[in-house]
Motif scaffolding. Structure first.
Motif, mmCIF file in Angstrom:
data_model
loop_
_atom_site.group_PDB
_atom_site.id
_atom_site.type_symbol
_atom_site.label_atom_id
_atom_site.label_comp_id
_atom_site.label_asym_id
_atom_site.label_seq_id
_atom_site.Cartn_x
_atom_site.Cartn_y
_atom_site.Cartn_z
ATOM 1 N N TYR A 134 20.217 21.972 19.241
ATOM 2 C CA TYR A 134 21.506 21.459 18.801
ATOM 3 C C TYR A 134 21.638 21.593 17.287
ATOM 4 O O TYR A 134 20.670 21.361 16.551
ATOM 5 C CB TYR A 134 21.661 19.984 19.164
ATOM 6 C CG TYR A 134 21.702 19.698 20.642
ATOM 7 C CD1 TYR A 134 22.866 19.922 21.376
ATOM 8 C CD2 TYR A 134 20.593 19.196 21.307
ATOM 9 C CE1 TYR A 134 22.903 19.649 22.742
ATOM 10 C CE2 TYR A 134 20.624 18.926 22.671
ATOM 11 C CZ TYR A 134 21.779 19.152 23.378
ATOM 12 O OH TYR A 134 21.808 18.890 24.722
ATOM 13 N N HIS B 87 35.439 15.370 23.558
ATOM 14 C CA HIS B 87 34.656 15.241 24.788
ATOM 15 C C HIS B 87 35.549 15.429 26.005
ATOM 16 O O HIS B 87 35.129 15.200 27.131
ATOM 17 C CB HIS B 87 34.007 13.853 24.847
ATOM 18 C CG HIS B 87 33.247 13.484 23.614
ATOM 19 N ND1 HIS B 87 33.805 12.759 22.588
ATOM 20 C CD2 HIS B 87 31.980 13.769 23.240
ATOM 21 C CE1 HIS B 87 32.911 12.609 21.628
ATOM 22 N NE2 HIS B 87 31.792 13.205 21.995
ATOM 23 N N ALA C 143 27.029 17.768 26.584
ATOM 24 C CA ALA C 143 26.378 18.498 25.492
ATOM 25 C C ALA C 143 25.273 19.402 26.035
ATOM 26 O O ALA C 143 25.167 20.573 25.650
ATOM 27 C CB ALA C 143 25.808 17.514 24.474
ATOM 28 N N VAL D 285 26.650 24.045 20.049
ATOM 29 C CA VAL D 285 26.965 22.617 20.166
ATOM 30 C C VAL D 285 26.349 21.878 18.982
ATOM 31 O O VAL D 285 25.157 21.997 18.698
ATOM 32 C CB VAL D 285 26.416 22.023 21.476
ATOM 33 C CG1 VAL D 285 26.751 20.533 21.557
ATOM 34 C CG2 VAL D 285 26.973 22.760 22.686
ATOM 35 N N ILE E 183 25.831 17.997 17.314
ATOM 36 C CA ILE E 183 25.849 16.572 17.613
ATOM 37 C C ILE E 183 26.094 15.801 16.314
ATOM 38 O O ILE E 183 25.408 16.012 15.314
ATOM 39 C CB ILE E 183 24.530 16.093 18.245
ATOM 40 C CG1 ILE E 183 24.218 16.902 19.518
ATOM 41 C CG2 ILE E 183 24.602 14.603 18.560
ATOM 42 C CD1 ILE E 183 25.252 16.774 20.606
ATOM 43 N N TYR F 43 19.401 13.588 26.106
ATOM 44 C CA TYR F 43 19.568 14.941 25.575
ATOM 45 C C TYR F 43 18.335 15.802 25.795
ATOM 46 O O TYR F 43 18.403 17.019 25.799
ATOM 47 C CB TYR F 43 19.844 14.889 24.061
ATOM 48 C CG TYR F 43 21.193 14.331 23.689
ATOM 49 C CD1 TYR F 43 22.312 15.149 23.623
ATOM 50 C CD2 TYR F 43 21.338 12.983 23.373
ATOM 51 C CE1 TYR F 43 23.546 14.630 23.266
ATOM 52 C CE2 TYR F 43 22.569 12.466 23.021
ATOM 53 C CZ TYR F 43 23.669 13.288 22.959
ATOM 54 O OH TYR F 43 24.892 12.772 22.607
#
Length: 324
Positions: A67, A237, A269, A279, A281, A323
């Motif tokens: 990420y 989202h 995600a 992606v 975060i 995650y």
């Protein structure tokens, strides 16, 4: 029955946004240890911790999984010059820590955390110092957007700074009626654009609520930004919007990415990352989580159920597990 439920959720969301702005409630929470500790458990779903090391540790684990990161020392509406200076000092420390750790991350913040609520020039002075430090460290700085009464000042400071520093980005809110023109006015600013729906309570004559019309405007702003040649962070989202972005091939364009808040839809995600899409975060830390928690509940009222479960659970809240 369905319409009455929707209406109740809309009214609840507006109430939470009002609660978020209540300085007296925020002060009570921060000065009452038992209440603070209880709500802190709910905030832990969305905030990595209160210290810089908490964000760096969580960020490193997310980065190891592929990420990209955006880190924010959370806080806003500081009305004491010493508090603004302390916030700028912390952001400077975060920039240096990321450079030393070698983590490719973006640093985000509210201008009202570093002086905007006191004086535009104070905010710009702190921003310029941070931009210089971040530029030397090859780190991008990102200015968040706040209530509409601050939009003119935020954009003016951003444009001034962007003319001197190439490592700055700006956030725009789709809910505001003015945003299409604001985006057009950013033609000469080369920085990355982050598009959000907007979490603040705004007058009806200045904005539109969460609706199909807002989704349509969000898509129009993406199209406009890409046509202008901007690098773009699509911060949502909303599954329908994400599907539309993928369908139109926008996510495959250079410099375009999805950006999701830490603790919100980690399943989405993971799914997007595993599909090969970029992606990022958005990871926050610090003690100023009161407004942030209220906004997370306001934008999706069922999050209140999770907040209550987290407050009453004997287990430590750890969103990272979702995650990894």
């Amino acid at each position: 029955m369905v319409s009455s439920t929707i209406d109740l959720e809309v009214r609840f969301a507006e109430a939470m946004k009002s609660i978020a702005r209540r300085a007296d409630l925020k002060g009570y929470v921060e000065q009452t240890p038992a209440v603070y500790q209880l709500l802190q458990r709910a905030a832990a779903k969305y905030v990595s911790g209160e210290e810089r090391k908490d964000a760096l540790e969580a960020g490193q684990r997310l980065a190891d999984k592929g990420y990209a990161l955006s880190l924010e020392y959370i806080g806003e509406n500081a009305t004491d010059a010493l508090v603004c200076e302390a916030a700028a000092f912390e952001l400077s420390g975060l920039i240096h820590a990321l450079a030393e750790q070698g983590v490719a991350a973006r640093v985000s913040f509210d201008l009202s955390h570093i002086g905007l609520s006191l004086d535009d020039e104070l905010a710009y002075k702190h921003l310029a110092v941070l931009a210089e430090q971040a530029q030397d460290a090859d780190i991008e700085l990102f200015i968040s957007m706040e209530e509409s009464v601050k939009t003119d000042a935020i954009l003016a400071i951003y444009k001034k700074a962007a003319a001197a520093y190439s490592n700055l980005g700006i956030t725009i809110q789709a809910q505001l009626n003015r945003t299409k023109q604001d985006l057009s006015d950013l033609q000469s600013a080369p920085g990355r654009i982050r598009i959000v729906k907007g979490a603040y309570q705004e007058p009806e004559q200045l904005s539109i609520p969460r609706s199909t019309a807002l989704n349509e405007r969000y898509v129009q702003l993406i199209d406009q930004a890409i046509r202008m040649g901007h690098r773009l962070s699509i911060a949502t989202h909303d599954q329908s919007l994400i599907d539309e972005v993928i369908k139109r091939g926008w996510i495959d364009k250079p410099g375009v990415e999805f950006e999701l808040l830490y603790g919100i839809r980690p399943d989405l995600a993971s799914e997007l990352r595993q599909a090969g899409y970029p992606v990022r975060i958005y990871l926050t830390y610090g003690r100023g989580w009161y407004l942030y928690l209220c906004h997370r509940i306001a934008e999706y009222p069922p999050n209140l159920y999770q907040a209550i479960l987290d407050m009453t659970s004997t287990e430590k809240v750890n969103p990272l597990l979702d995650y990894l």
